[in-house]
Design an enzyme around this catalytic site. Structure first.
Site, PDB file in Angstrom:
ATOM      1  N   ASP A 142     -11.521   2.284   3.126  1.00  0.00           N
ATOM      2  CA  ASP A 142     -11.778   0.840   2.998  1.00  0.00           C
ATOM      3  C   ASP A 142     -13.263   0.561   2.736  1.00  0.00           C
ATOM      4  O   ASP A 142     -13.625  -0.541   2.334  1.00  0.00           O
ATOM      5  CB  ASP A 142     -11.404   0.128   4.313  1.00  0.00           C
ATOM      6  CG  ASP A 142     -10.066  -0.578   4.250  1.00  0.00           C
ATOM      7  OD1 ASP A 142      -9.714  -1.068   3.167  1.00  0.00           O
ATOM      8  OD2 ASP A 142      -9.394  -0.645   5.293  1.00  0.00           O
TER       9      ASP A 142
ATOM     10  N   LYS B 211       0.842  -1.205   0.000  1.00  0.00           N
ATOM     11  CA  LYS B 211       0.000   0.000   0.000  1.00  0.00           C
ATOM     12  C   LYS B 211       0.871   1.246   0.000  1.00  0.00           C
ATOM     13  O   LYS B 211       0.594   2.209  -0.717  1.00  0.00           O
ATOM     14  CB  LYS B 211      -0.962  -0.027   1.202  1.00  0.00           C
ATOM     15  CG  LYS B 211      -2.105  -1.015   1.002  1.00  0.00           C
ATOM     16  CD  LYS B 211      -2.916  -1.296   2.241  1.00  0.00           C
ATOM     17  CE  LYS B 211      -3.889  -2.455   1.943  1.00  0.00           C
ATOM     18  NZ  LYS B 211      -4.664  -2.899   3.103  1.00  0.00           N
TER      19      LYS B 211
ATOM     20  N   GLN C  13      -5.126  -1.769   9.139  1.00  0.00           N
ATOM     21  CA  GLN C  13      -4.977  -3.092   8.544  1.00  0.00           C
ATOM     22  C   GLN C  13      -5.593  -4.160   9.455  1.00  0.00           C
ATOM     23  O   GLN C  13      -5.320  -4.204  10.650  1.00  0.00           O
ATOM     24  CB  GLN C  13      -3.483  -3.377   8.307  1.00  0.00           C
ATOM     25  CG  GLN C  13      -3.198  -4.662   7.568  1.00  0.00           C
ATOM     26  CD  GLN C  13      -3.710  -4.670   6.138  1.00  0.00           C
ATOM     27  OE1 GLN C  13      -3.746  -3.652   5.454  1.00  0.00           O
ATOM     28  NE2 GLN C  13      -4.140  -5.828   5.667  1.00  0.00           N
TER      29      GLN C  13
END
Ligand code: GUN
Length: 288
Positions: free
Chosen positions: A121, A54, A98
């Site tokens: 997200d 990322k 995460q």
């Protein structure tokens, strides 16, 4: 018939290049530097790889990335404090925590704490609800990536029978809502579905997101169907990646299919970059 192989590496590169171009335009027009904050708690090795990828993608598209690598023993309170600080920081446009988190931290509380405006997200209930009723919001990156794979491969969705196998909050459910938004006729099959093969054989478009290696075999597939494989399973003996679809035997029956690796996988980060850019554009109020 030879199927069309849908190349996620090529399509994700296209998406990232478009993001890169718009990121530069936003900076030039408004002075806004797109910024993504990535938080990793603990030492999970797969998560460390995802986070590294990322950060690399941020560099490629020209985002600033803030990286918080916190020890396993971080308390929930400390993590929530950091999220609040980032929520209130106008220079940060996206916040990504995460998953999975260590057991002593409640994932739902963490997701609920991220500002829906920075939830790139697409996990926050506000964004899931927005998708459900057709309002603007952030869409979970993997299902959003599947839509891009289909559209950019000129695969018609409207009016088609689509069977999604799997009903997770981050793939199956948002995938169903997105396919519905594209006017497909949608069926969601899952572990309790009776006669799964019969249900899947109806599909013009099959989307497999079950997490079981090679579970979808050739006898499940209608001649000429499009097959999208969201599965990423690692063979513990060989270390090789394989999907939920028995590719070798399914491919000859398909009109188009995604490989694993190199299909859906690379799209997730590309769509994350796209969501973060969208967030910065909304914050800036610019017309890019
Ligand atoms: N862990 C595995 N996939 C994801 C993802 O898409 N987002 C986050 N935040 N964590 C993950």
């Amino acid at each position: 018939m030879e199927p069309k192989i849908i190349d996620g590496k090529v399509i994700s590169a296209q998406v990232k290049d478009e993001v890169k171009e718009k990121t530069a335009k936003l900076l030039e027009k408004t002075g806004v530097q797109v910024c993504l904050a990535v938080i990793l708690v603990g030492e999970d090795s797969a998560s460390q790889v995802y986070v590294r990828n990322k950060k690399r993608a941020c560099e490629y598209v020209g985002f600033k990335s803030l990286s918080y690598e916190l020890p396993e023993c971080t308390s929930q309170e400390e993590l929530l404090e950091l999220i609040e600080k980032l929520n209130n920081d106008d220079t940060v446009h996206g916040i990504l925590v995460q998953m999975p988190l260590p057991k002593h931290i409640d994932e739902k509380t963490v997701i609920d704490t991220i500002s829906p405006k920075k939830d790139v997200d697409g996990f926050h209930p506000m964004n899931v609800g927005a998708l459900c009723i057709g309002e603007e919001g952030f869409v979970s990156c993997t299902p959003a990536g599947v839509i891009q794979l289909l559209k950019r491969s000129d695969i018609e969705i409207s009016g088609k029978e689509c069977v999604i196998i799997g009903r997770s909050n981050i793939v199956g459910k948002p995938m169903a809502l997105l396919m519905l938004r594209e006017n497909a006729t949608v069926t969601v099959a899952h572990s309790r579905t009776k006669d799964l093969a019969d249900v899947v054989r109806r599909a013009d478009i099959v989307i497999a997101a079950i997490g079981k290696p090679k579970a979808i075999t050739a006898d499940f597939i209608k001649e000429g169907a499009v097959v999208i494989d969201v599965g990423i399973n690692r063979n513990l003996e060989t270390g090789k990646l394989c999907g939920d679809v028995d590719y070798e035997n399914v491919a000859p029956k398909c009109s188009a299919i995604t490989p694993v690796p190199g299909g859906v996988g690379p799209m997730t980060i590309a769509m994350l970059m796209n969501n973060c850019l969208e967030s910065a554009i909304r914050f800036s109020g610019a017309d890019i």
